[in-house]
Scaffold this motif. Sequence first.
Motif, mmCIF file in Angstrom:
data_model
loop_
_atom_site.group_PDB
_atom_site.id
_atom_site.type_symbol
_atom_site.label_atom_id
_atom_site.label_comp_id
_atom_site.label_asym_id
_atom_site.label_seq_id
_atom_site.Cartn_x
_atom_site.Cartn_y
_atom_site.Cartn_z
ATOM 1 N N ASP A 635 0.581 -1.352 -0.078
ATOM 2 C CA ASP A 635 -0.033 -0.017 0.127
ATOM 3 C C ASP A 635 0.783 1.166 0.071
ATOM 4 O OD1 ASP A 635 -2.137 -1.606 -0.129
ATOM 5 O OD2 ASP A 635 -2.819 -1.284 2.109
ATOM 6 N N ALA A 636 2.131 1.049 0.393
ATOM 7 C CA ALA A 636 3.045 2.205 0.394
ATOM 8 C C ALA A 636 2.545 3.195 1.392
ATOM 9 C CB ALA A 636 3.250 2.741 -0.940
ATOM 10 N N ASN A 637 2.277 2.904 2.420
ATOM 11 C CA ASN A 637 1.869 3.862 3.556
ATOM 12 C C ASN A 637 2.088 3.287 5.200
ATOM 13 O OD1 ASN A 637 -0.263 2.313 4.215
ATOM 14 N ND2 ASN A 637 -1.612 3.613 2.688
ATOM 15 N N ASN A 638 2.190 3.794 6.184
ATOM 16 C CA ASN A 638 2.388 2.970 7.249
ATOM 17 C C ASN A 638 0.917 3.140 8.072
ATOM 18 O OD1 ASN A 638 5.265 4.734 6.490
ATOM 19 N ND2 ASN A 638 5.577 2.407 7.470
ATOM 20 N N ASN A 639 -0.090 2.928 7.545
ATOM 21 C CA ASN A 639 -1.365 3.286 8.488
ATOM 22 C C ASN A 639 -1.690 1.713 8.902
ATOM 23 O OD1 ASN A 639 -2.190 1.923 6.066
ATOM 24 N ND2 ASN A 639 -3.658 3.434 5.551
ATOM 25 N N THR A 640 -1.072 0.936 9.256
ATOM 26 C CA THR A 640 -1.415 -0.483 9.696
ATOM 27 C C THR A 640 -0.484 -0.848 10.829
ATOM 28 O OG1 THR A 640 -2.197 -1.249 7.638
ATOM 29 C CG2 THR A 640 -1.743 -3.076 9.026
ATOM 30 N N LYS A 641 -1.127 -1.419 11.951
ATOM 31 C CA LYS A 641 -0.482 -2.021 12.943
ATOM 32 C C LYS A 641 -0.613 -3.748 13.099
ATOM 33 C CE LYS A 641 -3.987 -0.577 16.333
ATOM 34 N NZ LYS A 641 -4.247 0.121 17.674
ATOM 35 N N GLY A 642 -0.146 -4.387 13.970
ATOM 36 C CA GLY A 642 -0.403 -5.808 14.101
ATOM 37 C C GLY A 642 0.521 -6.524 15.157
ATOM 38 N N TYR A 643 0.220 -7.798 14.832
ATOM 39 C CA TYR A 643 1.062 -8.672 15.870
ATOM 40 C C TYR A 643 1.398 -9.841 15.431
ATOM 41 C CZ TYR A 643 -3.269 -10.827 17.124
ATOM 42 O OH TYR A 643 -4.503 -11.669 17.149
ATOM 43 N N LEU A 668 0.679 -20.520 15.293
ATOM 44 C CA LEU A 668 0.848 -19.039 14.985
ATOM 45 C C LEU A 668 -0.433 -18.395 14.690
ATOM 46 C CD1 LEU A 668 2.518 -16.726 13.583
ATOM 47 C CD2 LEU A 668 2.274 -17.724 11.454
ATOM 48 N N LYS A 669 -0.461 -17.156 15.272
ATOM 49 C CA LYS A 669 -1.727 -16.266 14.740
ATOM 50 C C LYS A 669 -1.055 -14.845 14.527
ATOM 51 C CE LYS A 669 -6.207 -14.715 16.379
ATOM 52 N NZ LYS A 669 -7.232 -14.585 17.348
ATOM 53 N N TYR A 679 -9.096 -5.863 13.467
ATOM 54 C CA TYR A 679 -8.092 -6.893 13.171
ATOM 55 C C TYR A 679 -8.662 -7.861 12.225
ATOM 56 C CZ TYR A 679 -4.713 -4.805 16.365
ATOM 57 O OH TYR A 679 -3.802 -4.306 17.125
ATOM 58 N N ILE A 680 -7.876 -8.301 11.187
ATOM 59 C CA ILE A 680 -8.073 -9.190 10.182
ATOM 60 C C ILE A 680 -6.866 -10.001 9.960
ATOM 61 C CG2 ILE A 680 -9.745 -7.891 8.998
ATOM 62 C CD1 ILE A 680 -7.694 -7.503 6.781
ATOM 63 N N ALA A 681 -6.887 -11.037 9.446
ATOM 64 C CA ALA A 681 -5.859 -12.105 9.130
ATOM 65 C C ALA A 681 -4.778 -11.313 8.168
ATOM 66 C CB ALA A 681 -6.199 -13.515 8.690
ATOM 67 N N ARG A 682 -3.551 -11.536 8.473
ATOM 68 C CA ARG A 682 -2.537 -10.985 7.480
ATOM 69 C C ARG A 682 -2.343 -12.293 6.289
ATOM 70 N NH1 ARG A 682 3.015 -8.854 9.125
ATOM 71 N NH2 ARG A 682 2.237 -7.271 7.491
ATOM 72 N N ARG A 734 -10.420 -5.103 0.889
ATOM 73 C CA ARG A 734 -9.784 -6.246 1.220
ATOM 74 C C ARG A 734 -10.388 -6.900 2.592
ATOM 75 N NH1 ARG A 734 -4.378 -4.229 0.120
ATOM 76 N NH2 ARG A 734 -3.765 -3.818 2.465
ATOM 77 N N TYR A 735 -10.943 -6.098 3.202
ATOM 78 C CA TYR A 735 -11.550 -6.414 4.495
ATOM 79 C C TYR A 735 -12.846 -7.270 4.145
ATOM 80 C CZ TYR A 735 -9.515 -3.833 8.095
ATOM 81 O OH TYR A 735 -8.509 -3.453 9.071
#
Length: 822
Positions: A635-643, A668-669, A679-682, A734-735
Amino acid sequence: MKNLFFFIFLSFSYLATAQTGFVSGIITNQNKEPLAGATITFGNKGTVSSSDGTYTIEIVAYEKTVVKFSHIGYGSIIKTFKGYKNKTIKYSPTLEEQSQEIEEITIKSYEAAQQGVLKLKAKKFKRVPGANAGIENLLMTQPGVNNSNELSTQYSVRGGSFDENLVYVNGIEVYRPFLIRSGQQEGLSFLNSDMTENINFSAGGFESKYGDRLSSVLNIHYKKPTKELSTVNLNLLGASYTYENLFLNKKLSTLIGARYRNNQLLVNSKDTETNFKPVFVDLQTYLSYKINHKSSLDFLGNIAINNYNFTPISRVTKFGGLFEPRELVIAYDGNEQDDFETYFGALSYKYNFSKNTNINLTASLFNTQEQEYYDIYGAYRISEIDPVSGEELFTTGVGSQLDHARNDLDILIQNIKVTVQHTINEHKLEAGFKVQQENIRDRINQWTTIDDNGITLRNPNENIENNQPNTPFTAPITPFYSVKAQNNADIFRFSGYAQWNKKWWIGNHILWHHAGIRTQLWYLKDNFSGTESNLKQTISPRFRLSLKPDWNNIDMVFRLSAGYYHQPPSYKELRNPQGSLEFNVDAQESIHYVFSNEYSFSKWKRPFKMTSEVYFKQLNNINAYSLDNVRIRYDANNNTKGYAAGVDLKLSGEFVPGKESWISLGFLKTEENTNNRGYIARPTDQRFKFAMLFQDYVPSNPNFKAYLNLVLNSSLPGGSPINASAEPNSQVDRYDFQTRLRPYRRADIGVAYIIVDENKSYQSGFLKHFKELDLGLELFNIFDINNTTTNTWIYDVDSKSYNGVPNVLTGRILNFKVGMEF
């Protein structure tokens, strides 16, 4: 006073006797039969093996002890050991009839365990079967490492993307082509397993000296030849030749490898009928010249040419499951012609100032020239079919699609790096600095048009009103998907690190620690407009503690690692879905927490090891991406976080005497949250993994060997259409695409017959010319399971929805191979 001297004498006598370790094992012959009465000598001491071949000797701790194993009628083996106080080193030599093997090694107990690094000898696993046999094939059986595409050598580690893995050869970072979008285009990995001596792999929490990526490090060491040797491997998928020798009075060691690969056998087993004429070749060399006793000069070079000529003819794919069985039939016209050429060279100079201090200066150059040209037209039909007979009942949709691309990419990466190492007693200090420039010239011209039931489809993300017939529709005709851009840019990077490793003694317990820090500064320059981004910087502290408790009869190592890892954007991460560059993309961040344990034990008088790791990775400033086969679009941005969180387990050892095998489990999750939408699956969210690598032989005839490579991965997210977005106002979101593919299940089996090896040689006849000769048969995908990787997305006008048609991987394939050394 006499009592005092007597007390001091007793104290020193006690210390002298207490500072000892042990070496024990079983001495066998080449048929794995125990040898009674074998002689074990060291210094002026000695003993003999018992009736079952077992022995135990006591050696002085922290000193090198040279031990000789011999027996009447057999050759001898000489080994050098360095042990620890009150600890036992397991060593089970095999003595050969009427031959002699003299080899000296130093065993550094717990070195790999305290570093948290998997260490493998490549030669022990050279016959393990796999569609992509080699180093990556071994990695796929490790816990935490996932790949559900046997045509690809790319892999995901603990929920990370393919681009998050570092790869080194002899300490030099190597790269791979950028435009490859499917596994069948990959051909050859950079890593040549025939040239490889040692494999080192870390799945997380790695040291500061390794570069700026988020997931893993694979560090390969190529061989330094000691004698002239040629190795040839032939099979139905390709061939390889490796030559090694010493020249110039043994100052110059030369290692050269040439390989050819043809995936036609694999691709022809898929559900798409094609005319497929690939040519994958590479030439690689590793030269090492010893200038004098203090300095040496090494060169690593590689030329790889992948020509991919692909003409699809037809495709028939059944999907939908038992309750809604459907069939996709496509008739193709057109072809694809891709060229991927890479050139790599690295020169490294090492100078030893003293026994404890050395400096290494390395300069490397990498160039990739990639061309992706195709015009492929497909007329398709989707039908409902009878779940029993499989016959077509009625057609639910017809249409056509035309894909066009004229993409060219030329990337030049050049860098220079200096590192310094200094050792003081148990302290090891290391620092390094690197300067790198990346020049990118990229032209993208790619579009897709879709006709469904006679209606030409527009891009669903276009917000254009159509009020016909009341208002004439005057909007221009546009393709369903289109990207057209041209970039010419430079990326400048400055990176450095410093680290301190130390071994401590706490009573009889051993404690190791690693403390280090990395930093990188970089900026982007657009050569068309002259625009430059701001100078950006990352600071990455990393820390590890390892403890070896002094527990009687329990051999364990505990590790705790934590670190702040950054991944400054590469060119792929800077290019947005429209093909243009984004100047404000920051580094992705990952905080690693890893707790692990290694338990070594003996069972059936053979060595085993149980490894367990629990990890958690907090992901910030993530550059979200979509995955299509092996191509990643950011996406060429940094608007996502995760784990990412999970548990990895591995049991390894000699289930069969003399052959290392293992069983791996992974849980793994990994999820992500874009713009706080939830939150959605990567794309790499593979919840469960089971893998087994098993080596065996026939006890009555050890020349017959068998190998089993088994992988079971739970289902992956099925991906989303090429024009899907994570933006909330997008028409294709994508969601909305969170369905999963089928689980990945694959078993490859191989058998080999050893005609000549170190235990079976010939003094006359044709076979006397060979040092090794073996014949083998491999059966890939022995259960003929239809595994899938991602989906082909077909848009239906009537329902205004997408149909996800799974892309089926390879079926059952028989491969014949010949290996020889001379």
